[in-house]
Design a protein around this motif. Structure first.
Motif, mmCIF file in Angstrom:
data_model
loop_
_atom_site.group_PDB
_atom_site.id
_atom_site.type_symbol
_atom_site.label_atom_id
_atom_site.label_comp_id
_atom_site.label_asym_id
_atom_site.label_seq_id
_atom_site.Cartn_x
_atom_site.Cartn_y
_atom_site.Cartn_z
ATOM 1 N N GLY A 38 51.329 40.442 56.355
ATOM 2 C CA GLY A 38 52.046 41.564 56.931
ATOM 3 C C GLY A 38 51.112 42.659 57.401
ATOM 4 N N VAL A 39 51.456 43.257 58.540
ATOM 5 C CA VAL A 39 50.714 44.404 59.074
ATOM 6 C C VAL A 39 51.618 45.623 58.955
ATOM 7 N N THR A 44 46.608 50.963 59.229
ATOM 8 C CA THR A 44 45.839 51.691 60.246
ATOM 9 C C THR A 44 45.181 52.927 59.642
ATOM 10 N N HIS A 45 45.811 53.492 58.623
ATOM 11 C CA HIS A 45 45.186 54.613 57.914
ATOM 12 C C HIS A 45 44.082 54.116 56.982
ATOM 13 N N SER A 304 42.739 36.305 64.157
ATOM 14 C CA SER A 304 41.590 36.862 64.872
ATOM 15 C C SER A 304 41.970 37.975 65.838
ATOM 16 N N HIS A 305 43.275 38.162 66.064
ATOM 17 C CA HIS A 305 43.745 39.211 66.980
ATOM 18 C C HIS A 305 44.261 40.428 66.216
ATOM 19 N N ALA A 306 43.743 40.633 65.019
ATOM 20 C CA ALA A 306 44.174 41.777 64.211
ATOM 21 C C ALA A 306 43.943 43.099 64.934
ATOM 22 N N ARG A 307 42.838 43.175 65.660
ATOM 23 C CA ARG A 307 42.551 44.419 66.396
ATOM 24 C C ARG A 307 43.669 44.726 67.388
ATOM 25 N N GLU A 311 46.171 47.973 67.603
ATOM 26 C CA GLU A 311 46.266 48.776 68.817
ATOM 27 C C GLU A 311 47.714 48.904 69.272
ATOM 28 N N ASP A 312 48.448 47.793 69.243
ATOM 29 C CA ASP A 312 49.838 47.816 69.674
ATOM 30 C C ASP A 312 50.698 48.636 68.720
ATOM 31 N N LEU A 313 50.423 48.531 67.427
ATOM 32 C CA LEU A 313 51.186 49.286 66.444
ATOM 33 C C LEU A 313 50.995 50.784 66.638
ATOM 34 N N ARG A 314 49.753 51.195 66.820
ATOM 35 C CA ARG A 314 49.464 52.623 66.994
ATOM 36 C C ARG A 314 50.009 53.164 68.305
#
Length: 333
Positions: A38-39, A44-45, A304-307, A311-314
């Motif tokens: 889960g993300v 992000t913090h 591997s696309h966690a970045r 980015e999309d979440l923020r």
């Protein structure tokens, strides 16, 4: 095994795909072969080191996983909270007392949505605000991981009017489909007085009883101004990364307002885990299994696309539960 590691604090760019040794489960722990991590916005913090609890470098982020225990022997599909961090990986160690069997028919995304976000939504409605029948409830970020569940749980608690706010009409439409009565497109940069008027207009001109708030800044300020007498504002995040203005006791006394904070970590203390984690989660799982609760599935990214996921979440490009899937990166190690 493949994993995502943070070796310096910063934004999404610090999320590095690496190969690490497989972790080992100790007493009271389970080794999970991860099929989904889960993300959460808190992640992000954490990678910025701006979370409520600090982190030591290097670390693998991620607090919740779903997967299989003992796949070669007596396989058991579970979801749970990681023991020492490290959810963004092909293997993760979870605490046995905070691991839960996933029923057939409940997807990985749905199971993950019930951990950090589902439990948070449950406690916002039942523990913190104690929503009463007929009350008006504002859910900010109503198409997000917590928000979409809070909309549904507030309606089931008897809320008279659930007001959903979101950053786009598409997200408002999702919240309305999940049971919200009114939807308004808002901006975290709006003036507090504009936010107050926006919420009151959505409530037929009257002030609101409850607000679930995780944006911070002017959204917090305007939401507090919109509270009716004996209204409750529950704060559980600060996505804008902007602090609200200080609140004086006088601003709470006039109107008998309450500001309530909630952090799920506090519910995980051993003395509270059964009543605040185990029992609510069992209720949530049963609600999903019998279709009373419909978690909103978001996008699934390769590990591997966690970045990109961060980015999309923020950037507020996501809805529902965001998941990292290690199996999308090829054969598992």
């Amino acid at each position: 095994m493949r994993a995502i590691q943070v070796r310096s604090f910063g934004g999404p760019e610090v999320l590095e795909p690496v190969v690490l040794a497989e972790p080992h489960a100790g007493p009271g722990e389970l080794l999970v072969h991860v099929t989904g991590a889960g993300v959460n916005f808190a992640d992000t913090h954490q990678i910025e080191n701006t979370y409520l609890s600090g982190s030591e470098l290097p670390f693998v982020p991620g607090s919740e996983v779903v997967g299989v225990v003992d796949p070669e022997g007596f396989p058991r599909r579970v979801c749970g909270f990681v023991a020492h961090g490290g959810g963004y990986a092909e293997r993760a160690v979870v605490r046995s007392n905070l691991a839960f069997d996933v029923p057939d028919g409940v997807s990985d995304a749905a199971a993950l949505s019930l951990l950090v976000q589902g439990l948070t939504a449950w406690h916002l409605v039942k523990t913190c605000a104690r929503v009463q029948p007929g009350e008006s409830v504002v859910v900010h970020a109503a198409a997000g991981g917590v928000g979409n569940l809070a909309v549904q749980l507030a309606k089931q608690a008897g809320a008279g009017r659930v007001i959903a706010t979101a950053s786009s009409q598409d997200k408002i439409d999702l919240a309305l489909d999940l049971g919200a009565d009114v939807g308004v497109v808002g901006s975290p940069e709006a003036h507090p007085r504009d936010i107050e008027h926006l919420l009151m207009d959505a409530n037929g001109g009257g002030k609101v009883d409850v607000v679930f708030e995780m944006v911070g800044g002017t959204t917090f300020d305007g939401s507090l101004m919109a509270l009716a007498p004996f209204g409750r504002l529950v704060t559980y995040g600060m996505a804008s990364r902007t602090a609200p203005h200080p609140v004086s006791p006088g601003n709470l006394l006039v109107g008998s307002h309450s500001i309530i904070g909630f952090w799920l970590v506090d519910a995980m203390h051993p003395k509270r885990a059964r009543t605040m984690i185990v029992e609510p989660l069992a209720e949530l799982v049963a609600m999903v299994a019998d279709k009373r609760l419909r978690p909103l599935a978001g996008h699934t990214y390769a590990l591997s696309h966690a970045r990109q996921a961060h980015e999309d979440l923020r950037a507020r490009r996501t809805t529902g539960k965001v998941v990292l899937d290690p199996t999308l990166d090829g054969d598992r190690a």
